[in-house]
Motif scaffolding. Sequence first.
Motif, short mmCIF file in Angstrom:
data_model
loop_
_atom_site.label_atom_id
_atom_site.label_comp_id
_atom_site.label_asym_id
_atom_site.label_seq_id
_atom_site.Cartn_x
_atom_site.Cartn_y
_atom_site.Cartn_z
N ARG A 40 0.83 -1.21 0.00
CA ARG A 40 0.00 0.00 0.00
C ARG A 40 0.86 1.26 0.00
N LEU A 41 1.96 1.26 0.75
CA LEU A 41 2.84 2.42 0.78
C LEU A 41 3.45 2.67 -0.60
N ASP A 42 3.78 1.62 -1.30
CA ASP A 42 4.31 1.77 -2.65
C ASP A 42 3.26 2.37 -3.57
N GLN A 43 2.00 1.98 -3.38
CA GLN A 43 0.92 2.56 -4.18
C GLN A 43 0.75 4.05 -3.85
N ILE A 44 0.81 4.39 -2.57
CA ILE A 44 0.69 5.79 -2.16
C ILE A 44 1.82 6.61 -2.77
N GLU A 45 3.03 6.06 -2.75
CA GLU A 45 4.18 6.75 -3.33
C GLU A 45 3.94 7.03 -4.81
N GLY A 46 3.45 6.03 -5.53
CA GLY A 46 3.18 6.22 -6.95
C GLY A 46 2.09 7.25 -7.20
N GLN A 47 1.03 7.21 -6.39
CA GLN A 47 -0.06 8.17 -6.53
C GLN A 47 0.43 9.59 -6.27
N ALA A 48 1.25 9.74 -5.22
CA ALA A 48 1.77 11.07 -4.90
C ALA A 48 2.69 11.58 -6.00
N ARG A 49 3.50 10.69 -6.54
CA ARG A 49 4.43 11.07 -7.60
C ARG A 49 3.69 11.58 -8.85
N ASN A 50 2.54 10.99 -9.10
CA ASN A 50 1.78 11.34 -10.31
C ASN A 50 0.73 12.42 -10.08
N SER A 51 0.53 12.81 -8.82
CA SER A 51 -0.55 13.76 -8.53
C SER A 51 -0.18 15.20 -8.83
N ALA A 52 1.12 15.50 -8.74
CA ALA A 52 1.56 16.87 -9.00
C ALA A 52 2.67 16.83 -10.04
N VAL A 53 2.37 17.33 -11.22
CA VAL A 53 3.32 17.32 -12.33
C VAL A 53 3.45 18.74 -12.85
N GLN A 54 4.68 19.16 -13.10
CA GLN A 54 4.92 20.52 -13.59
C GLN A 54 4.09 20.81 -14.84
N GLY A 55 3.44 21.94 -14.81
CA GLY A 55 2.68 22.38 -15.97
C GLY A 55 1.28 21.80 -16.07
N GLN A 56 0.95 20.84 -15.23
CA GLN A 56 -0.39 20.24 -15.28
C GLN A 56 -1.21 20.80 -14.13
N TYR A 57 -1.90 21.90 -14.40
CA TYR A 57 -2.66 22.61 -13.36
C TYR A 57 -4.13 22.20 -13.33
N GLY A 58 -4.60 21.52 -14.38
CA GLY A 58 -5.99 21.11 -14.43
C GLY A 58 -6.91 22.23 -14.87
N SER A 59 -8.14 21.87 -15.20
CA SER A 59 -9.13 22.87 -15.60
C SER A 59 -9.40 23.81 -14.45
N ASN A 60 -9.34 25.11 -14.73
CA ASN A 60 -9.53 26.13 -13.71
C ASN A 60 -8.58 25.93 -12.53
N ASN A 61 -7.40 25.41 -12.83
CA ASN A 61 -6.36 25.18 -11.81
C ASN A 61 -6.82 24.24 -10.70
N ILE A 62 -7.65 23.24 -11.07
CA ILE A 62 -8.21 22.34 -10.08
C ILE A 62 -7.13 21.54 -9.37
N ASN A 63 -6.06 21.17 -10.09
CA ASN A 63 -4.98 20.40 -9.46
C ASN A 63 -4.28 21.20 -8.37
N MET A 64 -4.11 22.48 -8.62
CA MET A 64 -3.48 23.34 -7.62
C MET A 64 -4.37 23.50 -6.40
N ALA A 65 -5.69 23.49 -6.63
CA ALA A 65 -6.62 23.69 -5.53
C ALA A 65 -6.78 22.45 -4.65
N THR A 66 -6.60 21.26 -5.24
CA THR A 66 -6.89 20.02 -4.51
C THR A 66 -5.65 19.28 -4.01
#
Length: 657
Positions: free
Chosen positions: A83-109
């Motif tokens: 599970r920790l390895d899954q969390i690490e992968g999710q965290a690594r992919n959750s914030a990516v440079q330049g990917q802010y999401g629609s209306n900057n949703i990624n930055m907000a969440t």
Amino acid sequence: MIVNKSMFPLQTGFSVISKMQDKFALLQTQLGTGVKAQTLADMGRDLPVSLSVRSRLTAIEGYGANIDQVDLRLSFYDNALTRLDQIEGQARNSAVQGQYGSNNINMATISSLSKARLDEMVTLLNSDIGGRYLFGGNKTDKAPLPTTTELLDGAGGRAGYRTVVTERQAADLGEFGQGRLTTSIAPAVPALPTDPVTVTLAEDGNHPFGLKLSTVSAIGANIGIVSDFAASPADIEFTFPGDPGTVAEGDSVTMGFTLPDGTETQITLKAVSAANATGATNEFVIGDTITTAENFDAALKATLQKTGESELKAASTFAAAQNFFNAAGEPVLRIDPGSPADPFNATSLRVAQKTDTVMWYSGETAAVSAIGMGRLTAASNAGTVTLTENQPASAAHGFQIAGPVASSNTTGITAVRNAGPPVDMTISVVDNAEIDANDTVTFTLKEPGGKTREVTLTAVAGKAGPGQFKIGADAAETAANIQQAMTRSVTEAASAAEGNPRQSVTASVEDSGRVAYGMQANESGYLRMVRSMAAMTVETYPEITNAADPNSVNLNPAKARFDAMARRQQLELSESRNSERGSIELITMELGVARSALKSAGERHTNYKAQLDNLLSDVETVSKEDVAMELLALQTRLTASYQVTSMVSKLSLVNYL
């Protein structure tokens, strides 16, 4: 003729019958129970074998209980690490440079998502089986981590991570948000139009905070640049030529800075004409000498402030994570605001106390870490080598340089321990020609617990091996070789002092074998995840513009800061770290080895137990078929004995005749 019973041994006959009756009773019991004897005393010559076999079976049973218990814990570890390895992968992919999401949703969440992951991780690291906490090494009676709320927000008047971040950011940005860098113009008013004007950029003191000047370069030869990075504090002078010299449009200056978390960043200022100016923060409009210098100074300040709100703040947040979420062998650090308290002008870090700061990990931990040479640093310069205790330090963390310090050849090499602060040891190559092979330098390192480790460096003429340094062509080369040998030897000593977290908990699974499966929540793999997710939790990305001029450049560049934070999280949780000691992947592999050893021991016990059971059966049990046959034969003999004895007991002369 006299005939009487004295001719017949009736007493002996009765004794034989009695023994036969006892044997008959024993056989009947054996036939009913299937065992040879009902008591140990009846085992006879088989008793030592029986006791020995039963002792071995008892030991195997104990080992089996240990194996079952450890296997249960390893199963839990396997699930938790997955599970920790899954969390690490999710965290690594959750914030990516330049990917802010629609209306900057990624930055907000990203903050709330990171907190949820951090909370799940804290829960996993605080898991227990039957009241035994599994991620605190040999400290199993309490949870190794506080709750997520306590970690972030503090408790009972003790500061949490948010407070440490706030303090650190203030110390790194400084009062004017320029990364503790100051600018000045001289002369403020040139005496003549032909006089040059110099803008000086300087660090505001010798301390670990803010931006540290590291490089400078220019395109175009019209701006004079003089830098002194070796000074403390460092500075750069930019000189603008007086009339009729000018700075050409397109000329630029690029400055590099070392950030608080050890990463690098840079800014570039570009010269533009008034007609081509776009209003970008990093542009300076050229004019006469003083105007150009003033515009350069203004652009430099604005760009430093923008960098402060993006790269510097991100670096400060991660530096605070390194300070608060301390690794093994490291103290928890906070800024020392001085007196009166002024975090914007802090000049040092202090060791946090349990009374004023939440300690993130309370399980078993090493007091010395191999990383960083056990809080020592080594440097060589012009024939001298210095080993120094890092500051701020604590008696509870890292090596201390103790005595004695000695050289076997004081003519060629001298070694001296200096009381400091900070405490250091100086090795000087006095006469390189006097150094012979097998000359030694010896010093002693003391662990916080009091244990000492002696380190000896031996001179050799050829290739140097462990604990050896090659005699160089001159004093400087020999000193550099001594430094390399010292770094290697001290790191090895620190590694030995740190030990292996797996060895913190072991279980005996056979006579000559133990399985090591200890786990400590401050190992590097878990530590990087906790630091990264806590940093991403406390940081936010609001868009703030200048209210007086809505069209102005953002004073708080949220997207740039998001990119800086995302880049650091990517670096912390990178797959390239899988081979590092303490990574989740390596821990998983080590526990796999432990489980394999556990399985092999269990199989050996199963096979050995089968052999012992057969041996014990041969010793303690009987064949009912054989007993039945022996019982029938004995019954026949006993019946005949009864008849003969009865006849003999009635013998007289009359009966005889």
